[in-house]
Scaffold this active site. Sequence first.
Site: not given
Ligand code: CMP
Length: 139
Positions: A11, A51, A114, A117, A128
């Site tokens: 990311k 998303y 984070n 993904h 995806e």
């Molecule tokens: P990802 O696994 O890519 O899937 C959805 C993304 O939304 C997640 O990682 C985070 O980057 C983002 N995100 C932000 N806030 C939240 C939250 N409260 N719960 C889950 N995903 C979140």
Amino acid sequence: MAGTKTFTMIKPDAFADGNSGAIIKMIEEAGFAIKAMKLVRLTAENAGGFYAVHKERPFYGDLVKYMSSGPIIAMILEKENAVEDFRKFIGATNPAEAAEGTVRKLFAKSIEANAIHGSDSDENAAIEGSFFFSELEKH
Ligand code: CMP
């Protein structure tokens, strides 16, 4: 039977911090083979489409902004039991809950930024992967 492919993105936060090389090295050392890889910058529209399943979630707007804020590296990976093993390898979505030694424990800044993904099912891994790569690019 579990599939052998998963999809991942390094990311914007991890790419901008110069952590892509270290993360790719970890991915390879964990036994995932890179089957396709590209560096792209998503538009807000692209990120919103990717998303779309989270459209109703309160964090959707911020997520779209963040995922289009800078380049990302998209990859298709291959390994036995790829989806489950990769999710274990990257750690919990919230880095505060991620296990020691996982990519998110090492590199994630917050639940949003984070670092990486990982697809959550074989079906989503295929969807995806096809979002980013044509059939010709999947080796
Ligand atoms: P990802 O696994 O890519 O899937 C959805 C993304 O939304 C997640 O990682 C985070 O980057 C983002 N995100 C932000 N806030 C939240 C939250 N409260 N719960 C889950 N995903 C979140």
